[in-house]
Write a protein that holds these residues in place. Structure first.
Motif, PDB file in Angstrom:
ATOM      1  N   GLY A 129       1.022  -1.200   0.128  1.00 56.90           N
ATOM      2  CA  GLY A 129      -0.025  -0.074  -0.022  1.00 56.90           C
ATOM      3  C   GLY A 129       0.739   1.121  -0.044  1.00 56.90           C
ATOM      4  O   GLY A 129       0.396   2.439   0.518  1.00 56.90           O
ATOM      5  N   VAL A 130       1.771   1.268  -0.733  1.00 54.16           N
ATOM      6  CA  VAL A 130       2.712   2.377  -0.785  1.00 54.16           C
ATOM      7  C   VAL A 130       2.071   3.383  -1.805  1.00 54.16           C
ATOM      8  O   VAL A 130       2.027   3.073  -2.936  1.00 54.16           O
ATOM      9  N   SER A 131       1.761   4.636  -1.372  1.00 53.12           N
ATOM     10  CA  SER A 131       1.397   5.693  -2.217  1.00 53.12           C
ATOM     11  C   SER A 131       2.192   7.175  -1.958  1.00 53.12           C
ATOM     12  O   SER A 131       2.350   7.205  -1.003  1.00 53.12           O
ATOM     13  N   PHE A 132       2.742   7.493  -3.295  1.00 49.40           N
ATOM     14  CA  PHE A 132       3.318   9.003  -3.131  1.00 49.40           C
ATOM     15  C   PHE A 132       3.461   9.731  -4.796  1.00 49.40           C
ATOM     16  O   PHE A 132       3.412   8.936  -5.488  1.00 49.40           O
ATOM     17  N   ASP A 133       3.502  10.899  -4.439  1.00 53.26           N
ATOM     18  CA  ASP A 133       3.862  11.649  -5.741  1.00 53.26           C
ATOM     19  C   ASP A 133       4.920  12.404  -5.503  1.00 53.26           C
ATOM     20  O   ASP A 133       5.679  12.689  -4.585  1.00 53.26           O
ATOM     21  N   ILE A 134       5.773  12.690  -6.869  1.00 50.25           N
ATOM     22  CA  ILE A 134       7.008  13.599  -6.823  1.00 50.25           C
ATOM     23  C   ILE A 134       6.627  14.444  -7.959  1.00 50.25           C
ATOM     24  O   ILE A 134       6.455  14.035  -9.210  1.00 50.25           O
ATOM     25  N   ALA A 135       6.676  15.768  -7.665  1.00 45.51           N
ATOM     26  CA  ALA A 135       6.532  16.711  -8.582  1.00 45.51           C
ATOM     27  C   ALA A 135       7.818  17.089  -9.235  1.00 45.51           C
ATOM     28  O   ALA A 135       8.964  16.926  -9.070  1.00 45.51           O
ATOM     29  N   GLN A 136       7.560  17.938 -10.690  1.00 43.55           N
ATOM     30  CA  GLN A 136       8.808  18.291 -11.229  1.00 43.55           C
ATOM     31  C   GLN A 136       9.559  19.158 -10.316  1.00 43.55           C
ATOM     32  O   GLN A 136       9.052  20.366  -9.963  1.00 43.55           O
ATOM     33  N   GLY A 137      10.850  18.916 -10.331  1.00 41.64           N
ATOM     34  CA  GLY A 137      11.732  19.762  -9.739  1.00 41.64           C
ATOM     35  C   GLY A 137      11.634  19.559  -8.243  1.00 41.64           C
ATOM     36  O   GLY A 137      12.618  20.055  -7.151  1.00 41.64           O
ATOM     37  N   GLU A 138      11.204  18.495  -7.511  1.00 37.50           N
ATOM     38  CA  GLU A 138      11.034  18.172  -6.306  1.00 37.50           C
ATOM     39  C   GLU A 138      12.122  17.033  -5.906  1.00 37.50           C
ATOM     40  O   GLU A 138      12.119  16.111  -6.583  1.00 37.50           O
ATOM     41  N   SER A 139      12.432  17.018  -4.583  1.00 35.42           N
ATOM     42  CA  SER A 139      13.391  15.966  -4.067  1.00 35.42           C
ATOM     43  C   SER A 139      12.680  15.094  -2.862  1.00 35.42           C
ATOM     44  O   SER A 139      12.362  16.091  -2.021  1.00 35.42           O
ATOM     45  N   LEU A 140      12.445  13.906  -3.049  1.00 40.43           N
ATOM     46  CA  LEU A 140      11.778  13.093  -2.022  1.00 40.43           C
ATOM     47  C   LEU A 140      12.618  12.175  -1.752  1.00 40.43           C
ATOM     48  O   LEU A 140      13.287  11.394  -2.113  1.00 40.43           O
ATOM     49  N   GLY A 141      12.754  12.151  -0.088  1.00 37.30           N
ATOM     50  CA  GLY A 141      13.432  11.303   0.615  1.00 37.30           C
ATOM     51  C   GLY A 141      12.765   9.879   0.879  1.00 37.30           C
ATOM     52  O   GLY A 141      11.564   9.955   1.265  1.00 37.30           O
ATOM     53  N   LEU A 142      13.330   8.678   0.865  1.00 40.80           N
ATOM     54  CA  LEU A 142      12.811   7.449   1.388  1.00 40.80           C
ATOM     55  C   LEU A 142      13.884   7.148   2.361  1.00 40.80           C
ATOM     56  O   LEU A 142      14.846   6.867   2.066  1.00 40.80           O
ATOM     57  N   LEU A 143      13.199   7.213   3.505  1.00 42.76           N
ATOM     58  CA  LEU A 143      14.191   6.850   4.675  1.00 42.76           C
ATOM     59  C   LEU A 143      13.798   5.810   5.495  1.00 42.76           C
ATOM     60  O   LEU A 143      12.548   5.257   5.776  1.00 42.76           O
ATOM     61  N   GLY A 144      14.649   4.860   5.760  1.00 42.46           N
ATOM     62  CA  GLY A 144      14.279   3.452   6.595  1.00 42.46           C
ATOM     63  C   GLY A 144      15.677   2.564   6.536  1.00 42.46           C
ATOM     64  O   GLY A 144      16.269   2.780   5.967  1.00 42.46           O
ATOM     65  N   GLU A 145      15.375   1.589   7.602  1.00 36.91           N
ATOM     66  CA  GLU A 145      16.500   0.502   7.745  1.00 36.91           C
ATOM     67  C   GLU A 145      16.249  -0.422   6.502  1.00 36.91           C
ATOM     68  O   GLU A 145      15.448  -0.424   6.076  1.00 36.91           O
ATOM     69  N   THR A 146      17.561  -1.250   6.680  1.00 37.68           N
ATOM     70  CA  THR A 146      17.482  -2.367   5.749  1.00 37.68           C
ATOM     71  C   THR A 146      16.387  -3.237   5.931  1.00 37.68           C
ATOM     72  O   THR A 146      15.993  -3.610   7.074  1.00 37.68           O
ATOM     73  N   GLY A 147      15.742  -3.633   4.545  1.00 40.02           N
ATOM     74  CA  GLY A 147      14.597  -4.285   4.722  1.00 40.02           C
ATOM     75  C   GLY A 147      13.248  -3.772   4.731  1.00 40.02           C
ATOM     76  O   GLY A 147      12.040  -4.143   4.558  1.00 40.02           O
ATOM     77  N   SER A 148      13.308  -2.340   4.610  1.00 41.26           N
ATOM     78  CA  SER A 148      12.145  -1.620   4.896  1.00 41.26           C
ATOM     79  C   SER A 148      11.324  -1.324   3.628  1.00 41.26           C
ATOM     80  O   SER A 148      10.127  -0.915   3.832  1.00 41.26           O
ATOM     81  N   GLY A 149      12.027  -1.680   2.584  1.00 42.80           N
ATOM     82  CA  GLY A 149      11.109  -1.623   1.309  1.00 42.80           C
ATOM     83  C   GLY A 149      11.709  -0.380   0.224  1.00 42.80           C
ATOM     84  O   GLY A 149      11.119   0.066  -0.769  1.00 42.80           O
ATOM     85  N   LYS A 150      12.764   0.500   0.690  1.00 44.24           N
ATOM     86  CA  LYS A 150      13.105   1.300  -0.028  1.00 44.24           C
ATOM     87  C   LYS A 150      13.596   0.997  -1.443  1.00 44.24           C
ATOM     88  O   LYS A 150      13.276   1.619  -2.529  1.00 44.24           O
TER      89      LYS A 150
END
Length: 625
Positions: free
Chosen positions: A382-403
């Motif tokens: 159930g992972v949902s997100f948007d990234i706009a043009q010019g935007e920097s989005l971080g994916l943060l989490g430990e090993t095995g989190s799904g990044k």
């Protein structure tokens, strides 16, 4: 986290004028001198090529063939360098032991944990099968692992669990000295905190001496009693950890501290030490750091400055190898305090329409067990997100989190089980359904920079050839870069590097080439998967600044995958926190790090060594299974 108090007893380890060289005469370490008391923790810090690992390996005489150690090394009163090999065998087991950076490479994949630990036990215990079984369980418990772990193989363990097994094996014969060489570099924040807490706990309980090799000064300051700063094979500063953290007295020490990206506030400009570490032989008659020092004078290159005590008459010795240490006192203090002052305001990004849209992404892996039954593992849900043009989005989490699984789905390297992915209006959920021409167009829209640049570059191709192939793949895209020279200029490398191969470049230079190759096709979205995790702190700052500049110049969107909260702070506008394949918190990066709401995010923030760390050890999150 506070450092342990050293015991005021006779030194356990005495090193005098240690020199390490190759059989061909090339110097690797020169004139290293220090003592280590029982129960004391010494940190050795510096960039790659500074001589940290060579010093530690020489101390325990674990150098590779063709590498020679000279000088004086005495352990518990006995010479190490003069001892015969058979005399060292017992000392290597019960006197000193080592824990390496990557536990997977130090563990035999064909042996269970039980076999690893049994082989590490004292011979009399090892020969008694019942006693060995009991001792293995006890050793596992000592490092926080359950008895059932004994029957697993290394590949069945997480990174943190493998490192705990490596520590248990190293301590199996209760050594008086443990050398830990970058033991947490490959681990995520919470696991890193757990391993450091474990090392500190075991060291205190046993009264064991510890040498910690690291390039992360936050870790060194949080764990060590004293810190020795090495550069180009020589010691430039040696001081109590608290004193060095408060007031470095060598420009190189200051440069390393300033290069650490802040986890507490945004920095408009990330500081770095320009240039690279020279060979030890090239700086034997001058200050080794002079060419990279902003305060260099002619006298700095007249001769090699000695390591002198500048303790100012007090009972605490601190040494520096800078002839201008006293006169630069105020300048270095000002530079350090300016860095610690309130941070800059993050720039407001100029955002366009959504470029990437991910809705309800799920990924389940099915594998067959030895019994023939299918086993399902849910990596994303159930992972949902948007990234706009010019935007920097971080994916943060430990090993095995799904990044990384999320990134692989966006790149078409893995097909999601559920959900949808749309890039620039194109449904890319399943790349196999795209026509060949459309798939090629999508590949030009999204590119990736991986953690290990050496593994992502063909070692047999010159840099010019590799970049030329990438430019050819971008033909038809008006945003593509026109030539190899243009690409090298863009990432700050000399044009002459086009004739070199990856093996002739440093880690930071290889990563610049990897970035150049990704930019060759003119992508709209750049996925950065731990792009600085394997780099020295100063090189890390240079690569982060390069990525910032590229984003500002081209209005490029970024998906920044990392477990480093300082990197997230400096590089992203918004951040998603993943745990167990689900988003547990999301929001503007500054607000999320300053006031995390989810307990897991709070544990990540509390796991950071240094000023932002919690007073108590972090609660186990990843490896308590």
């Amino acid at each position: 986290m506070t450092a342990t108090e050293p015991q005021t007893t006779a030194p356990l380890l005495v090193v005098r004028n240690l020199r390490v060289r190759t059989a061909q005469g090339r110097t690797l370490v020169r004139d290293s001198t220090f003592d280590l008391a029982p129960g004391e923790v010494l940190g050795i810090v510096g960039e790659s090529g500074s001589g940290k690992t060579m010093t530690a390996r020489a101390v325990v005489r674990a150098l590779a063939d063709g590498v020679i150690a000279e000088g004086g090394v005495a352990f518990d009163g006995s010479s190490v360098l003069d001892a015969k090999e058979r005399e060292l065998r017992a000392t290597r087991a019960s006197g000193f032991a080592m824990v390496l950076q990557d536990p997977f490479t130090s563990l035999n994949p064909l042996q269970t944990v039980r076999e690893h630990l049994r082989e590490s036990l004292a011979p009399d215990v090892r020969r008694d099968r019942a006693a060995a079984r009991t001792e293995v369980v006890r050793r596992l418990a000592e490092v926080g692992l359950q008895p059932e772990v004994a029957d697993r193989y290394p590949f069945q363990l997480s990174g943190g669990m493998r490192q705990r097994v490596a520590i248990a094996a190293a301590l199996a014969q209760d050594p008086d000295l443990l050398i830990a060489d970058e033991p947490t570099t490959a681990l995520d924040a919470t696991t890193q905190a757990q391993v450091l807490d474990l090392l500190r706990k075991l060291q205190r309980e046993r009264g064991m001496a510890l040498i910690l090799i690291t390039h992360d000064l936050r870790i060194a300051f949080s764990v060590c009693d004293r810190i020795m700063v090495m550069y180009a094979g020589t010691v430039l500063e040696h001081a109590p950890a608290e004193m060095l953290e408060r007031a470095p007295r060598h420009p190189y020490s200051l440069g390393l501290m300033l290069a650490e990206p802040s986890v507490t506030h945004y920095q408009e400009r990330l500081s770095s030490v320009p240039g690279g570490v020279p060979s030890a032989d090239s700086v034997t008659r001058r200050c080794a750091f002079a060419d990279r020092c902003q305060w260099r004078q002619d006298r700095c290159t007249d001769s090699a400055p000695p390591l002198v005590d500048i303790g100012s008459g007090n009972d605490v010795a601190r040494h520096t190898a800078c002839v201008r240490a006293e006169e630069l006192h105020d300048d270095m203090d000002t530079a350090l305090h300016s860095r610690a002052a309130a941070g800059d305001t993050p720039p407001a990004p100029v955002l366009g329409e959504p470029l990437l849209r991910v809705v309800g992404l799920g990924k389940t892996y099915r594998t067959a067990s030895l019994l023939g039954r299918n086993k399902e593992t849910t990596a994303l849900q159930g992972v949902s997100f948007d990234i706009a043009q010019g935007e920097s989005l971080g994916l943060l989490g430990e090993t095995g989190s799904g990044k990384t699984t999320t990134a692989r789905c966006v790149l078409g390297l893995s097909t999601p089980t559920t959900g949808s992915i749309e890039l620039a209006g194109i449904d890319i959920t399943d790349y196999r359904r795209l026509a060949r021409k459309q798939r090629a167009g999508v590949r030009r829209l999204v590119q990736v920079v991986f953690q290990d640049p050496y593994a992502s570059l063909n070692p047999s191709l010159t840099i010019g050839k590799a970049l030329g192939e990438a430019i050819a793949a971008g033909t038809g895209n008006e945003s593509a870069v026109g030539s190899v020279d243009d690409l090298l200029d863009l990432v700050g490398l000399p044009r002459a590097y086009a004739a070199r191969r990856p093996g002739a470049l440093s880690g930071g230079e290889r990563q610049r080439v990897a970035i150049a190759r990704a930019l060759a096709v003119g992508p709209k979205l750049l996925i950065c998967d731990e792009p600085v995790a394997a780099l020295d702190v100063s090189v890390q700052a240079q690569i982060l600044e390069l990525l910032r500049d590229i984003r500002a110049r081209y209005g490029m969107s970024m998906l920044f995958i990392t477990h480093d909260l300082a990197v997230v702070r400096q590089m992203t506008d918004r951040t998603l926190v993943l745990r167990g394949g689900e988003i547990v918190e999301a929001g503007a990066t500054e607000a999320l790090l300053d006031a995390p709401r989810h307990p897991y995010t709070q544990s990540l923030v509390a796991s950071v060594p240094g000023a932002h760390a919690a007073a108590e050890p972090a609660e186990p999150v990843a490896d308590a299974r």
